[in-house]
Write a protein that holds these residues in place. Structure first.
Motif, PDB file in Angstrom:
ATOM      1  N   MET A   1       3.458 -12.474   7.544  1.00  0.00           N
ATOM      2  CA  MET A   1       2.334 -11.521   7.576  1.00  0.00           C
ATOM      3  C   MET A   1       2.765 -10.204   6.937  1.00  0.00           C
ATOM      4  SD  MET A   1       0.150 -10.223  10.874  1.00  0.00           S
ATOM      5  CE  MET A   1      -1.190  -9.056  10.682  1.00  0.00           C
ATOM      6  N   ALA A   2       1.930  -9.680   6.073  1.00  0.00           N
ATOM      7  CA  ALA A   2       2.274  -8.453   5.355  1.00  0.00           C
ATOM      8  C   ALA A   2       2.300  -7.261   6.297  1.00  0.00           C
ATOM      9  CB  ALA A   2       1.254  -8.210   4.246  1.00  0.00           C
ATOM     10  N   ALA A   3       3.246  -6.355   6.034  1.00  0.00           N
ATOM     11  CA  ALA A   3       3.326  -5.132   6.824  1.00  0.00           C
ATOM     12  C   ALA A   3       2.074  -4.298   6.594  1.00  0.00           C
ATOM     13  CB  ALA A   3       4.564  -4.343   6.434  1.00  0.00           C
ATOM     14  N   GLN A   4       1.733  -3.471   7.588  1.00  0.00           N
ATOM     15  CA  GLN A   4       0.511  -2.686   7.510  1.00  0.00           C
ATOM     16  C   GLN A   4       0.621  -1.600   6.448  1.00  0.00           C
ATOM     17  OE1 GLN A   4      -0.586  -0.894  11.211  1.00  0.00           O
ATOM     18  NE2 GLN A   4      -2.489  -0.002  10.421  1.00  0.00           N
ATOM     19  N   MET A   5      -0.456  -1.434   5.714  1.00  0.00           N
ATOM     20  CA  MET A   5      -0.561  -0.390   4.689  1.00  0.00           C
ATOM     21  C   MET A   5      -1.033   0.897   5.373  1.00  0.00           C
ATOM     22  SD  MET A   5      -0.589  -0.360   1.116  1.00  0.00           S
ATOM     23  CE  MET A   5      -1.484   0.361  -0.279  1.00  0.00           C
ATOM     24  N   THR A   6      -0.255   1.957   5.264  1.00  0.00           N
ATOM     25  CA  THR A   6      -0.610   3.233   5.879  1.00  0.00           C
ATOM     26  C   THR A   6      -1.115   4.215   4.828  1.00  0.00           C
ATOM     27  OG1 THR A   6       1.560   4.252   5.596  1.00  0.00           O
ATOM     28  CG2 THR A   6       1.253   2.842   7.553  1.00  0.00           C
ATOM     29  N   ASP A   7      -1.567   5.363   5.300  1.00  0.00           N
ATOM     30  CA  ASP A   7      -1.998   6.402   4.362  1.00  0.00           C
ATOM     31  C   ASP A   7      -0.828   6.902   3.514  1.00  0.00           C
ATOM     32  OD1 ASP A   7      -4.634   6.301   5.127  1.00  0.00           O
ATOM     33  OD2 ASP A   7      -4.476   7.939   6.588  1.00  0.00           O
ATOM     34  N   ALA A   8       0.387   6.798   4.055  1.00  0.00           N
ATOM     35  CA  ALA A   8       1.575   7.184   3.279  1.00  0.00           C
ATOM     36  C   ALA A   8       1.736   6.260   2.078  1.00  0.00           C
ATOM     37  CB  ALA A   8       2.822   7.124   4.164  1.00  0.00           C
ATOM     38  N   HIS A   9       1.519   4.963   2.286  1.00  0.00           N
ATOM     39  CA  HIS A   9       1.591   3.992   1.192  1.00  0.00           C
ATOM     40  C   HIS A   9       0.494   4.265   0.154  1.00  0.00           C
ATOM     41  CE1 HIS A   9       3.658   1.738   4.470  1.00  0.00           C
ATOM     42  NE2 HIS A   9       4.421   1.315   3.489  1.00  0.00           N
ATOM     43  N   ARG A  10      -0.698   4.568   0.655  1.00  0.00           N
ATOM     44  CA  ARG A  10      -1.827   4.810  -0.251  1.00  0.00           C
ATOM     45  C   ARG A  10      -1.600   6.059  -1.088  1.00  0.00           C
ATOM     46  NH1 ARG A  10      -4.297   3.457   4.703  1.00  0.00           N
ATOM     47  NH2 ARG A  10      -5.096   1.312   4.697  1.00  0.00           N
ATOM     48  N   ARG A  11      -1.057   7.108  -0.466  1.00  0.00           N
ATOM     49  CA  ARG A  11      -0.784   8.336  -1.216  1.00  0.00           C
ATOM     50  C   ARG A  11       0.272   8.083  -2.288  1.00  0.00           C
ATOM     51  NH1 ARG A  11      -1.168  14.024  -0.493  1.00  0.00           N
ATOM     52  NH2 ARG A  11      -2.299  13.682   1.456  1.00  0.00           N
ATOM     53  N   PHE A  12       1.323   7.349  -1.931  1.00  0.00           N
ATOM     54  CA  PHE A  12       2.383   7.012  -2.891  1.00  0.00           C
ATOM     55  C   PHE A  12       1.792   6.272  -4.083  1.00  0.00           C
ATOM     56  CE2 PHE A  12       5.693   4.416  -4.734  1.00  0.00           C
ATOM     57  CZ  PHE A  12       6.843   5.188  -4.664  1.00  0.00           C
ATOM     58  N   LEU A  13       0.948   5.286  -3.807  1.00  0.00           N
ATOM     59  CA  LEU A  13       0.334   4.485  -4.868  1.00  0.00           C
ATOM     60  C   LEU A  13      -0.554   5.345  -5.758  1.00  0.00           C
ATOM     61  CD1 LEU A  13      -0.299   1.778  -6.208  1.00  0.00           C
ATOM     62  CD2 LEU A  13      -2.032   1.388  -4.434  1.00  0.00           C
ATOM     63  N   GLN A  14      -1.334   6.229  -5.175  1.00  0.00           N
ATOM     64  CA  GLN A  14      -2.219   7.086  -5.960  1.00  0.00           C
ATOM     65  C   GLN A  14      -1.439   7.984  -6.911  1.00  0.00           C
ATOM     66  OE1 GLN A  14      -4.482   9.072  -2.919  1.00  0.00           O
ATOM     67  NE2 GLN A  14      -5.963   7.410  -2.698  1.00  0.00           N
ATOM     68  N   VAL A  15      -0.357   8.565  -6.410  1.00  0.00           N
ATOM     69  CA  VAL A  15       0.450   9.444  -7.256  1.00  0.00           C
ATOM     70  C   VAL A  15       1.105   8.645  -8.376  1.00  0.00           C
ATOM     71  CG1 VAL A  15       2.435  11.001  -7.327  1.00  0.00           C
ATOM     72  CG2 VAL A  15       0.853  11.101  -5.395  1.00  0.00           C
ATOM     73  N   LEU A  16       1.635   7.452  -8.043  1.00  0.00           N
ATOM     74  CA  LEU A  16       2.267   6.626  -9.069  1.00  0.00           C
ATOM     75  C   LEU A  16       1.250   6.192 -10.117  1.00  0.00           C
ATOM     76  CD1 LEU A  16       4.780   5.211 -10.136  1.00  0.00           C
ATOM     77  CD2 LEU A  16       4.253   3.264  -8.651  1.00  0.00           C
ATOM     78  N   MET A  17       0.050   5.879  -9.687  1.00  0.00           N
ATOM     79  CA  MET A  17      -1.009   5.496 -10.635  1.00  0.00           C
ATOM     80  C   MET A  17      -1.300   6.633 -11.608  1.00  0.00           C
ATOM     81  SD  MET A  17      -3.741   3.412  -8.236  1.00  0.00           S
ATOM     82  CE  MET A  17      -4.936   3.244  -9.569  1.00  0.00           C
ATOM     83  N   SER A  18      -1.284   7.853 -11.123  1.00  0.00           N
ATOM     84  CA  SER A  18      -1.582   8.990 -11.991  1.00  0.00           C
ATOM     85  C   SER A  18      -0.463   9.241 -13.001  1.00  0.00           C
ATOM     86  CB  SER A  18      -1.815  10.251 -11.155  1.00  0.00           C
ATOM     87  OG  SER A  18      -0.623  10.688 -10.539  1.00  0.00           O
ATOM     88  N   LYS A  29      11.752  11.170  -3.654  1.00  0.00           N
ATOM     89  CA  LYS A  29      11.176  12.412  -3.114  1.00  0.00           C
ATOM     90  C   LYS A  29       9.732  12.187  -2.675  1.00  0.00           C
ATOM     91  CE  LYS A  29      13.959  15.514  -6.030  1.00  0.00           C
ATOM     92  NZ  LYS A  29      13.892  16.461  -7.193  1.00  0.00           N
ATOM     93  N   LEU A  30       8.979  11.453  -3.500  1.00  0.00           N
ATOM     94  CA  LEU A  30       7.583  11.167  -3.177  1.00  0.00           C
ATOM     95  C   LEU A  30       7.487  10.327  -1.912  1.00  0.00           C
ATOM     96  CD1 LEU A  30       4.560  11.229  -3.885  1.00  0.00           C
ATOM     97  CD2 LEU A  30       4.959   9.207  -5.336  1.00  0.00           C
ATOM     98  N   HIS A  31       8.363   9.341  -1.783  1.00  0.00           N
ATOM     99  CA  HIS A  31       8.405   8.488  -0.593  1.00  0.00           C
ATOM    100  C   HIS A  31       8.575   9.344   0.663  1.00  0.00           C
ATOM    101  CE1 HIS A  31      11.071   5.603   1.948  1.00  0.00           C
ATOM    102  NE2 HIS A  31       9.810   5.506   2.327  1.00  0.00           N
ATOM    103  N   ARG A  32       9.543  10.248   0.625  1.00  0.00           N
ATOM    104  CA  ARG A  32       9.795  11.103   1.778  1.00  0.00           C
ATOM    105  C   ARG A  32       8.596  12.011   2.075  1.00  0.00           C
ATOM    106  NH1 ARG A  32      15.168  14.886   2.821  1.00  0.00           N
ATOM    107  NH2 ARG A  32      14.448  15.824   4.784  1.00  0.00           N
ATOM    108  N   ARG A  33       8.037  12.613   1.032  1.00  0.00           N
ATOM    109  CA  ARG A  33       6.920  13.525   1.208  1.00  0.00           C
ATOM    110  C   ARG A  33       5.703  12.817   1.805  1.00  0.00           C
ATOM    111  NH1 ARG A  33       7.258  15.596  -3.401  1.00  0.00           N
ATOM    112  NH2 ARG A  33       5.559  14.592  -4.557  1.00  0.00           N
ATOM    113  N   CYS A  34       5.429  11.611   1.315  1.00  0.00           N
ATOM    114  CA  CYS A  34       4.283  10.849   1.824  1.00  0.00           C
ATOM    115  C   CYS A  34       4.467  10.506   3.301  1.00  0.00           C
ATOM    116  CB  CYS A  34       4.101   9.574   1.009  1.00  0.00           C
ATOM    117  SG  CYS A  34       3.526   9.846  -0.683  1.00  0.00           S
ATOM    118  N   CYS A  35       5.682  10.126   3.659  1.00  0.00           N
ATOM    119  CA  CYS A  35       5.951   9.767   5.055  1.00  0.00           C
ATOM    120  C   CYS A  35       5.846  10.991   5.966  1.00  0.00           C
ATOM    121  CB  CYS A  35       7.332   9.136   5.179  1.00  0.00           C
ATOM    122  SG  CYS A  35       7.456   7.489   4.447  1.00  0.00           S
TER     123      CYS A  35
END
Length: 261
Positions: A1-18, A29-35
């Motif tokens: 079962m996949a681990a839960q996606m949190t808002d920290a994961h979503r923020r990381f993905l959004q920044v990487l997409m940009s 650094k982004l990982h730490r900031r999102c968490c």
């Protein structure tokens, strides 16, 4: 079962997409900031696990965050890749047909070269030979600039090579379409464009991988066939005045000094 996606994961993905692609230290650094922002568990050595959680949720969308190494300095990078489109056609929505043709021809020059670079002069000479629609050299210069800004190409001293983003996204396409020329690095097993080749057995190694492989060796030998490694070794002390190796221009930023077998 996949681990839960949190808002920290979503923020990381959004920044990487940009950004499209991000160097490893910036991703950490982004990982730490999102968490911290979203008050979720953070461990400095768990970035790859964090990314794996995101990837498990991206899988149904045929997207994936991939990790790759820069051929220039060996540093890790993270890029968001569209798995549904694996060929250059994924660029079709952003570029015209003749711009894509120029990119393909540029890629041909880079991959077929000895050092993984193509001069701007050689590329611009192709501009009026395009089958789709010929370009003026001024127009081609601007297109190359856009390819560099969009991180498909990298430019250094008037020469172009494939950007880390391009290699991460198009590795399988390149390996499939340039079977006689494209090879993987013997050490890190990633696509090797800027590389050195063993004269005896033909294996390829990225310049940073060459440097790591032979760092503690006084008599550098090929890790595959054990023959003398005939190329200059980045970072080793010069003991003679022989001319630079055929890796030449691709090594300029690394070879402070060099040594031959």
């Amino acid at each position: 079962m996949a681990a839960q996606m949190t808002d920290a994961h979503r923020r990381f993905l959004q920044v990487l997409m940009s950004h499209g692609i991000m160097e490893g230290s910036e991703a950490r650094k982004l990982h730490r900031r999102c968490c911290e922002i979203h008050k979720v568990y953070y461990a400095h050595d768990k970035l790859d696990d964090f990314v794996s959680t995101i990837n498990s949720h991206l899988q149904p969308l045929f997207m994936q965050i991939r990790k790759g190494l820069s051929e220039g300095d060996g540093k890790a990078h993270y890029a968001l890749v569209n798995l549904a489109e694996t060929e250059i056609t994924k660029m079709a929505s952003d570029y015209t047909e003749n711009e894509l043709e120029l990119f393909r021809k540029t890629m041909d020059l880079i991959i077929s070269s000895e050092n993984g670079f193509a001069s701007s002069t050689d590329i611009l000479n192709l501009a009026d030979q395009l089958k789709t629609k010929k370009m003026k050299k001024k127009e081609a210069e601007q297109v190359l600039k856009v390819f560099a800004e969009d991180k498909w190409l990298s430019e250094r001293n008037g020469e172009y090579t494939l950007h880390t983003r391009c290699i991460i996204e198009m590795e399988q396409y390149i390996l499939s379409n340039y079977q006689d020329m494209a090879r993987k690095c013997y050490i890190c097993h990633s696509l090797a464009i800027q590389s050195q080749v063993c004269d005896s057995c033909g294996i390829r190694m990225h310049l940073p991988c060459v440097r790591k492989c032979f760092r503690a060796q006084t008599d550098p030998r090929c890790p595959h066939c054990n023959d003398c490694w005939s190329c200059d070794i980045p970072g080793m002390s010069r003991i003679d005045s022989q001319s630079p190796s055929k890796a030449g221009r691709a090594e300029k930023s690394f070879v402070l000094s060099s040594r031959r077998c």
